[in-house]
Design an enzyme around this catalytic site. Sequence first.
Site, PDB file in Angstrom:
ATOM      1  N   HIS A 428     -11.746  10.583   7.343  1.00 10.18           N
ATOM      2  CA  HIS A 428     -10.661  10.270   8.418  1.00 10.18           C
ATOM      3  C   HIS A 428      -9.140   9.928   7.092  1.00 10.18           C
ATOM      4  CE1 HIS A 428     -11.315   6.446   4.856  1.00 10.18           C
ATOM      5  NE2 HIS A 428     -10.903   7.761   4.646  1.00 10.18           N
ATOM      6  N   GLU A 429      -8.349   9.843   7.912  1.00  8.72           N
ATOM      7  CA  GLU A 429      -7.047  10.218   7.454  1.00  8.72           C
ATOM      8  C   GLU A 429      -6.301  12.006   8.198  1.00  8.72           C
ATOM      9  OE1 GLU A 429      -5.300   7.326   7.629  1.00  8.72           O
ATOM     10  OE2 GLU A 429      -6.747   6.004   7.239  1.00  8.72           O
ATOM     11  N   GLY A 430      -7.493  11.972   8.977  1.00 10.92           N
ATOM     12  CA  GLY A 430      -6.663  13.476   8.865  1.00 10.92           C
ATOM     13  C   GLY A 430      -7.902  14.298   8.172  1.00 10.92           C
TER      14      GLY A 430
END
Lengths: 577, 577
Positions: A428-430
């Site tokens: 998550h978050e890239g």
Amino acid sequence: MSDLLVSPACLEFLLFDWLRIDGKSGFDRETAGAILDMSSRLASGSFLSCYKRADVQEPYLDDSGTHILPEIAEALSQFRELGLFGASFPEELGGMGLPQSLSLAIYGLFASANISAAAYAMLTAGNARLISAFGTPAQIDMFARPEIEGRWFGTMCLSEAQAGSSLGDLRTRAVREGKDDLGERYRLTGNKMWISGADHDASENIIHLVLAKVANGDGSLPEGTQGISLFIVPKKLPDGTDNDVRVAGLNHKMGNRGTTNCLFNLGEEDGAIGWLVGAPGQGLPQMFQMMNEARISVGMGGAALACRGYRHAVRYARERTQGRPAGQRGGEPVPIIAHPDVRRMLLQQKAYAEAALALCLYCADLVDDGSEEAEELLALLTPVAKSWPSEFGLVANDLAIQVHGGYGYTRDFDVEQIWRDNRLNPIHEGTAGIQAIDLLGRKILRSDGQAMALLRRRIAATAEAARASAHWPVQAGVLDAYWDRVEAVVAGLRTCDSAEALDDATMFLRAFGHGIAAWLWLDMALTADAGGTGFAVGFASACRYFFEAELPQAHAWLAVVDGHGRSVRTCPDEAFI
Amino acid sequence: MSDLLVSPACLEFLLFDWLRIDGKSGFDRETAGAILDMSSRLASGSFLSCYKRADVQEPYLDDSGTHILPEIAEALSQFRELGLFGASFPEELGGMGLPQSLSLAIYGLFASANISAAAYAMLTAGNARLISAFGTPAQIDMFARPEIEGRWFGTMCLSEAQAGSSLGDLRTRAVREGKDDLGERYRLTGNKMWISGADHDASENIIHLVLAKVANGDGSLPEGTQGISLFIVPKKLPDGTDNDVRVAGLNHKMGNRGTTNCLFNLGEEDGAIGWLVGAPGQGLPQMFQMMNEARISVGMGGAALACRGYRHAVRYARERTQGRPAGQRGGEPVPIIAHPDVRRMLLQQKAYAEAALALCLYCADLVDDGSEEAEELLALLTPVAKSWPSEFGLVANDLAIQVHGGYGYTRDFDVEQIWRDNRLNPIHEGTAGIQAIDLLGRKILRSDGQAMALLRRRIAATAEAARASAHWPVQAGVLDAYWDRVEAVVAGLRTCDSAEALDDATMFLRAFGHGIAAWLWLDMALTADAGGTGFAVGFASACRYFFEAELPQAHAWLAVVDGHGRSVRTCPDEAFI
């Protein structure tokens, strides 16, 4: 049970002996120590006590909305009572005015106790910071202040089913409706996916920060990322009525189950009301401020879980007796910490966990610094702070299971859950792949080289101190040589086709991260030596291990990047059978 | 759905084109192909269809015993109807008379579909083979035959709570009672832990093979491993009455949940009746025959799950569209298999999964060979076949999740379960650390070097063929150089203190395994080139990748072992804070 969390003493050491935040922020050590102790008590009480239950009793959705584990809501309510939602916000906004570094350290404590409970606070702070930075005074008063108080929670709504990493493909649509005290008012319609905390029953209201495209005059949406704007979309409108937002379903995850994660519909009826934040079309740059904070927090999550698993493993290895030293027959079984393979697994965990912790705190300290130099360096290090603790924190957790043997594979022990929880962080978050392209592409190959030069100066300063020290002159040379090699590899990549140069970006990111960790270990070991603190022995051991066993592997990764192998790019589709 | 399993065509290629088992066993390819197809149909039907449910609906224990998922019992009943429990047993014992290599390939198919269901068959076959090898004709008729038919299932009862890896610490006690048609009869009392399949409702009877110590005349137990004997302890006695064995509880695992795993008490009342197998005191050497078979099967489990995850990832990467090639703006999103980072993750999975598959089949082929040379080589390779597929199969599964992004973290997709299931493999049947000591200590440093010399000759033969080939002369040199390096490292270790030489055994095992995988890839690529089969492109790609990106890392591991770092051994206990 507080011996299972990130150690408050270690945090205090890193913040005050190593980063010397007192000299920069004027924040005094005694106050910080008291806040860390208070946080540690709450974390090892209400947060840790529902860690297992948060995994077993997942959130559920019924006609009245989404329900989370009541113990998590209660823990967050105690968190609010201590004012911790506003830890890093200025006092004039109702916050505690702590430096980001200290605030992140506190988050690390709570994340190590119960990451899926702590996530609500992390998301809420990130949301409030974005509104504080770009919103109008009226928006700040209306939306950010209740978040800073912890009465309302916040989310970030970026992804859609067809647009995860590729935000240019967003289809959520915003149509201007008018203007009021809270700014330009729009009606939003669309479907968001993977929204953490998008619904639950732990706060009075939920403030969504939504990326959407403002429709053109003909109703079409602009292409690509240019037209993306940012909107405040509250669950409950200021007049107390429900906004037109509805959770369509919950994602059922492998871990991190205490945090709800939702499919989320905007505008099933008349369109969800949202107020524009900042200028139209500025949604992505604004959101990336929050994303960068979120990325460092994700790294801290990885670091915190690595620390947690490590401490479980140390405790188990001291208590569990099994076998005898090599070559010895008969006699009583010894604690398994006596076996070299177990010691290596512990030292490896420590080397990952505490370097990861240090890296995240270092980045937060750069945020506090705020100078142009600090910002340059922060931009370079953020993808590393997101990905290295996530990747190697997970490796550490795998080792924590291995130390426990068969017991580690059962749900009677915590390490299997810690591993499952941590598996989210490289995604998550890239994802790690996205971070790798950010580091090697945007931050290095397409930059003017300033940030890299800054980094090298700081590394050189550490090496110089190490060269003059009693214990570390060898490592000083190794560190310099390693970073010379990194720069040589980068120079080689500059001569490649720009797309092909990124083929091995993920391996480059990993090698870059190991170089950073080696630097931080040497720097921390020097500090610990100088201070004569209780951390000197452990830090020296981990530092020696890292240079001896980890950095040589990273050299091999660099060699792979440098060789610029063709096997991946030349491999035809029909190879994948 | 059969495109998700280990590919029957790939198995056939490895067995017949690569290992040429037809020339050795006289077993013809057409028959084998038909058996693999039949197995594949059952695996992708009844076994795969309850994969998820086996995870969600765990076995439970009530007053009437332990209950497993009825679909698993049904799948095993179909497995029995096809005669597959006896796949590798001679026809005179009621088996199908297949070579071990083919039998292991069949196990791989079922393990890739539902490893926790397939485990019952694997354990039962191992048990029956041990009784067939060491039992009396009466024991074989009474106990092994019903297992070969698949009516009765089997277990192996080694571990106790205080004796996991350290069998000398066993406390289960056997007292001689007399002699009957089934041999020397004993009464057993003790508590076993981690016993897979120790109770369930899927077979008419369960045959436990129990390690226990025969008590001395004064009632004391002999010390160490010398006094350990092996006993057949059936759940139901030949007269149909219950034996004095009772499951005391089930372990609740992170994965592999379809296989019951039990705490298990012998002799809560009068003592469990057990018949001695073979000579007294020979329990460990006998059990190790089964353990070695079980270790190769564990490796095959790791390989099968790696293949399964890989195939999920390939399918997802072809179907999922997201983003555009680097440098391209606008246009439609492309399938993610077009992105270099995703291709690398797929190629890496393939390189681990299929080398692991090949290694396990290679070892099974050595079992079939049975010559002294084959046995020497098998003893050397068994710890590698157990651990390398387990460790790198798990890495492959981690990558399968990563390819799926957020979806891979949800329970809507299979890859998270595959990863959890596979995490058992580096633990059971001897952890990676135990295998490492076996390889480096017993099989290399404390051996006469014959096995290593044999291995080098086989590797040299592959390198010679590669040197003469159109595509692989470079890899030939690289492979030889790598193994020269392995031998140089070993020579260095021979000069160390014998206990300290094992300090980095786990890293040596990993590097040794990578060297084996490189060898097998080159050998398989040569075969695929020569045969002009559909596997040539994929095998060549994976082989090139392995030499380009994996072997350089393994060189770094060897360097660490060779440096014989002191950081782990010199690290004091107080470092672990």
